[in-house]
Write an enzyme that holds these catalytic residues in place. Structure first.
Site, PDB file in Angstrom:
ATOM      1  N   GLY A  30       6.177   4.502 -11.544  1.00  0.00           N
ATOM      2  CA  GLY A  30       4.889   3.810 -11.524  1.00  0.00           C
ATOM      3  C   GLY A  30       4.095   3.971 -12.802  1.00  0.00           C
ATOM      4  O   GLY A  30       4.401   4.822 -13.640  1.00  0.00           O
ATOM      5  N   ASN A  31       3.097   3.137 -12.967  1.00  0.00           N
ATOM      6  CA  ASN A  31       2.205   3.244 -14.116  1.00  0.00           C
ATOM      7  C   ASN A  31       0.912   2.469 -13.855  1.00  0.00           C
ATOM      8  O   ASN A  31       0.883   1.559 -13.031  1.00  0.00           O
ATOM      9  CB  ASN A  31       2.889   2.774 -15.419  1.00  0.00           C
ATOM     10  CG  ASN A  31       3.954   1.727 -15.169  1.00  0.00           C
ATOM     11  OD1 ASN A  31       3.641   0.574 -14.906  1.00  0.00           O
ATOM     12  ND2 ASN A  31       5.216   2.138 -15.189  1.00  0.00           N
ATOM     13  N   GLU A  77       6.991   0.644 -19.241  1.00  0.00           N
ATOM     14  CA  GLU A  77       6.673  -0.640 -18.590  1.00  0.00           C
ATOM     15  C   GLU A  77       5.390  -1.254 -19.143  1.00  0.00           C
ATOM     16  O   GLU A  77       4.904  -2.255 -18.630  1.00  0.00           O
ATOM     17  CB  GLU A  77       6.545  -0.480 -17.075  1.00  0.00           C
ATOM     18  CG  GLU A  77       7.790  -0.005 -16.364  1.00  0.00           C
ATOM     19  CD  GLU A  77       8.968  -0.967 -16.424  1.00  0.00           C
ATOM     20  OE1 GLU A  77       8.975  -1.892 -17.266  1.00  0.00           O
ATOM     21  OE2 GLU A  77       9.900  -0.779 -15.632  1.00  0.00           O
ATOM     22  N   HIS A  96       1.251  -0.527 -11.123  1.00  0.00           N
ATOM     23  CA  HIS A  96       2.647  -0.787 -10.757  1.00  0.00           C
ATOM     24  C   HIS A  96       3.183   0.416  -9.979  1.00  0.00           C
ATOM     25  O   HIS A  96       2.981   1.558 -10.390  1.00  0.00           O
ATOM     26  CB  HIS A  96       3.495  -1.026 -12.009  1.00  0.00           C
ATOM     27  CG  HIS A  96       4.966  -0.906 -11.741  1.00  0.00           C
ATOM     28  ND1 HIS A  96       5.605  -1.671 -10.789  1.00  0.00           N
ATOM     29  CD2 HIS A  96       5.920  -0.086 -12.264  1.00  0.00           C
ATOM     30  CE1 HIS A  96       6.892  -1.333 -10.751  1.00  0.00           C
ATOM     31  NE2 HIS A  96       7.100  -0.374 -11.628  1.00  0.00           N
ATOM     32  N   HIS A  98       6.227   1.634  -6.499  1.00  0.00           N
ATOM     33  CA  HIS A  98       7.421   1.299  -5.710  1.00  0.00           C
ATOM     34  C   HIS A  98       7.163   1.615  -4.236  1.00  0.00           C
ATOM     35  O   HIS A  98       7.890   2.413  -3.645  1.00  0.00           O
ATOM     36  CB  HIS A  98       8.635   2.108  -6.183  1.00  0.00           C
ATOM     37  CG  HIS A  98       8.959   1.987  -7.644  1.00  0.00           C
ATOM     38  ND1 HIS A  98       9.859   2.816  -8.271  1.00  0.00           N
ATOM     39  CD2 HIS A  98       8.526   1.120  -8.595  1.00  0.00           C
ATOM     40  CE1 HIS A  98       9.966   2.475  -9.553  1.00  0.00           C
ATOM     41  NE2 HIS A  98       9.148   1.464  -9.780  1.00  0.00           N
ATOM     42  N   HIS A 159      12.978  -3.752  -7.246  1.00  0.00           N
ATOM     43  CA  HIS A 159      12.246  -2.801  -8.074  1.00  0.00           C
ATOM     44  C   HIS A 159      10.981  -2.262  -7.387  1.00  0.00           C
ATOM     45  O   HIS A 159      10.932  -1.082  -7.039  1.00  0.00           O
ATOM     46  CB  HIS A 159      11.932  -3.474  -9.417  1.00  0.00           C
ATOM     47  CG  HIS A 159      11.235  -2.592 -10.392  1.00  0.00           C
ATOM     48  ND1 HIS A 159      11.122  -2.909 -11.718  1.00  0.00           N
ATOM     49  CD2 HIS A 159      10.594  -1.404 -10.244  1.00  0.00           C
ATOM     50  CE1 HIS A 159      10.459  -1.943 -12.349  1.00  0.00           C
ATOM     51  NE2 HIS A 159      10.120  -1.027 -11.465  1.00  0.00           N
TER      52      HIS A 159
HETATM   53 ZN   LIG Z   1       8.891   0.591 -11.699  1.00  0.00          ZN
END
Ligand SMILES: [Zn+2]
Length: 284
Positions: A30-31, A77, A96, A98, A159
């Protein structure tokens, strides 16, 4: 450091903590990023768990992705975030993650585009799936580019999911909404399928956006093929035309399942109706 920058750093730390606490990310996944001003962004660093960040870990980058300050390097990312900011001047932050149920839909290739929950219709509308792109390559930003003008959130095939909002928490809450919607959709499908909300009611719900201070996402597509270049400018939402009803049964569901595996699955109610009908025919 300005108060604004301090606040954004603190918000990113808190949003990261929540993403990890809710299992929307595992390990270093994640970010998060946010606009600091017209020339700078604050982004999470790569290779750290988002649940245990501190404000000093953040990286400042420009809108080309060059690092301006910070001890660490930005997330790999970051180009996906930059693509979103380029296409959405109104977006102040990008998240972002998952989240497992939404990612399950993304892995199964099933978009969350059915009109079933009022709050989702009002805030996000439809949640499409951006095509698969190898992480950390230009494929992912290109896939996201297709939908980002008309959608505040989307699934990423095989993703995860990505959302944008006016600030860090607005983007984070959209991620929560997507995961919650995925969970409810899964349960409804296990119980026999969703009843859909009619198009009339969808239009009524989207008309309420102003009342809640929600900036309007793109309008519903009259013609799903309409777009500007390769970008989608309206939303496809599965909402049947049934002016007299607010909820209409999803009749396409049993048929779709039948064509998939050769079996016809009926809910208890549908089966009872079918038997009653057969008995009536026999009596006549
Ligand atoms: Zn990712």
């Amino acid at each position: 450091m300005t108060r604004v920058e301090e606040q954004i750093r603190a918000d990113i730390v808190e949003a990261g903590r929540r993403l990890y606490a809710r299992s929307y990310v595992a390990s270093n996944d994640g970010n998060i990023s946010a606009r600091l001003d017209d020339s700078r962004l604050i982004a999470t660093p790569k290779s750290v768990c988002k649940g245990f960040m501190t404000p000093d870990m953040m990286v400042i980058v420009d809108y080309e992705g060059h690092k301006l300050s910070g001890e660490r390097d930005p997330s790999t990312e970051l180009p996906m975030h930059l693509e979103i900011y380029r296409n959405r001047p109104d977006a102040g932050a990008v998240v972002h993650a998952h989240p497992p149920l939404a990612t399950g839909f993304a892995v199964a290739g099933i978009p969350l585009t059915r009109a079933v929950l009022a709050e989702v219709i009002t805030t996000l509308g439809s949640i499409p799936i951006a095509a698969y792109g190898t992480p950390s390559t230009s494929e992912l930003p290109e896939a996201v580019r297709k939908y980002i003008r008309a959608h505040d959130g989307m699934l990423l095939a095989n993703h995860g999911a990505v959302t944008c909002g006016t600030d860090v928490f607005a983007a984070y809450y959209k991620m929560e909404t997507i995961e919650h919607f995925a969970k409810i959709s899964l349960v409804a499908r296990m119980l026999g399928g969703e009843n859909l909300i009619s198009r009339d009611e969808v239009e009524r719900l989207q008309g309420l956006r102003g009342m809640y201070g929600i900036p309007s996402p793109a309008p519903l597509c009259a013609d799903p093929s309409q777009g500007v270049g390769d970008q989608v400018v309206c939303q496809v939402l599965e909402a049947p035309d049934s002016p007299d009803e607010r909820l209409v049964p999803d009749v396409s569901l049993a048929l779709k399942q039948a064509s998939r595996d050769g079996e016809i699955r009926l809910t208890y109610g549908e089966l009872t109706a079918l038997i009653a009908d057969a008995v009536r025919t026999l009596k006549d």
